[in-house]
Design an enzyme around this catalytic site. Structure first.
Site, PDB file in Angstrom:
ATOM      1  N   HIS A  49       3.423 -49.294  12.488  1.00  0.00           N
ATOM      2  CA  HIS A  49       2.116 -49.886  12.185  1.00  0.00           C
ATOM      3  C   HIS A  49       1.706 -50.733  13.395  1.00  0.00           C
ATOM      4  CE1 HIS A  49      -0.600 -51.775   8.886  1.00  0.00           C
ATOM      5  NE2 HIS A  49      -1.202 -51.799  10.045  1.00  0.00           N
ATOM      6  N   GLU A  80       0.491 -45.942  10.902  1.00  0.00           N
ATOM      7  CA  GLU A  80      -0.352 -46.684   9.963  1.00  0.00           C
ATOM      8  C   GLU A  80      -1.297 -47.601  10.719  1.00  0.00           C
ATOM      9  OE1 GLU A  80       2.568 -48.752   7.593  1.00  0.00           O
ATOM     10  OE2 GLU A  80       2.598 -47.098   6.185  1.00  0.00           O
ATOM     11  N   HIS A 201       5.857 -50.519   0.540  1.00  0.00           N
ATOM     12  CA  HIS A 201       5.717 -51.976   0.673  1.00  0.00           C
ATOM     13  C   HIS A 201       6.658 -52.718  -0.268  1.00  0.00           C
ATOM     14  CE1 HIS A 201       3.541 -55.175   2.852  1.00  0.00           C
ATOM     15  NE2 HIS A 201       4.057 -55.892   1.887  1.00  0.00           N
TER      16      HIS A 201
END
Ligand code: DXP
Ligand SMILES: NCC(=O)COP(=O)(O)O
Length: 257
Positions: A49, A80, A201
């Site tokens: 990310h 991401e 997550h």
């Protein structure tokens, strides 16, 4: 992604390796070496990310991991980010297997919510179309709201990634069963809309098996913070095997239900 048919794939997010690396100018711990060791141990993919502030994953990491994955044609690279910020430059440059669109602000502490439809549809649709024209699968980071899944499909997404922090926060509390039912319902709605289902997550070795057991047609979990924390104690290879045992236990429980 090369995962035995029907097995939920493990994509290791290496953000937190980069976070530690960035606290000195020594290049260690190596993000690419972490990714290579996870792939060698059987992880089906690597996730990064690259946030705009460069707090952990930086552009050179993205390109280095893309290079590594060229040696692993049966594994996947998932990048991401927010496609209205810096994500698309990476998608155009390295064409990962999957782009996961996340609606984060530039200074956000961590990801904490999904997209909303129809509000986000107009600005996402062309970006989804561009990714797909580049041969990149698109997954949209979503809260587990069944009514939102048709909107995700309508902008052209291939998959959704269910944001699992609310489940993780409820794990081992009286609210766990209700949360699992909520995610199972959202996953069914996603599948009915023609979407594949990913999740991530705050998943960890304690809460992963129950999630895999209860949430149908789960194609991929991307796990980073807890994974890297565990790898500090166990090493990357043992940690990959530990998480895959959690996935297998969840799949077995699902089959026997
Ligand atoms: C989208 C998501 O839930 C995570 O993949 C995200 O990458 C976490 O970001 P940090 O590692 O910066 O907390
Ligand atoms: N998309 C979730 C991810 O890549 C890692 O999230 P976390 O395990 O670091 O919370």
């Amino acid at each position: 992604m090369n995962s035995p048919a029907g097995r939920t794939a493990l994509s290791v997010n290496v953000n937190k390796v980069a976070l530690v690396r960035n606290t000195r100018h020594l290049g260690i711990p190596s993000v690419v070496r972490a990714a290579a060791l996870c792939l060698q141990a059987g992880a089906q993919g690597i996730t990064v990310h690259p946030r705009p502030d460069g707090r952990h994953i930086r552009p050179e990491d993205v390109h280095a991991i893309a290079g590594l994955l060229r040696d692993w044609p049966d594994r996947e690279f998932n990048i991401e980010g927010n496609p209205t910020q810096n994500l698309m430059e990476f998608i155009r440059a390295v064409r990962p297997h999957q782009a996961t669109f996340v609606p984060d602000s530039e200074d956000q502490f961590t990801s904490d919510h999904g997209w909303s439809f129809p509000q986000d549809a107009a600005r996402l649709a062309p970006l989804v179309a561009e990714c797909r024209s580049l041969g990149v699968r698109v997954s949209l980071f979503m809260d587990p709201i069944p009514e939102q899944m048709a909107g995700a499909r309508a902008v052209g997404a291939d998959r959704v990634e269910l944001y699992t922090e609310p489940y993780a926060a409820a794990w081992d509390t009286p609210a766990q069963a209700q949360q699992l039912a909520r995610y199972a319902c959202a996953a069914r709605a996603a599948a009915e809309a023609g979407l594949g289902v990913n999740a991530g997550h705050d998943l960890n070795q304690d809460n992963l098996a129950a999630f895999v057991a209860q949430v149908p047609q789960l194609l991929e979990v991307s796990i980073g913070h807890a994974f890297v924390s565990d790898a500090l104690e166990l090493g990357y290879a043992q940690t990959v095997r530990a998480y895959q045992r959690c996935i297998d236990a969840g799949m077995a429980a699902r089959r026997s239900a």
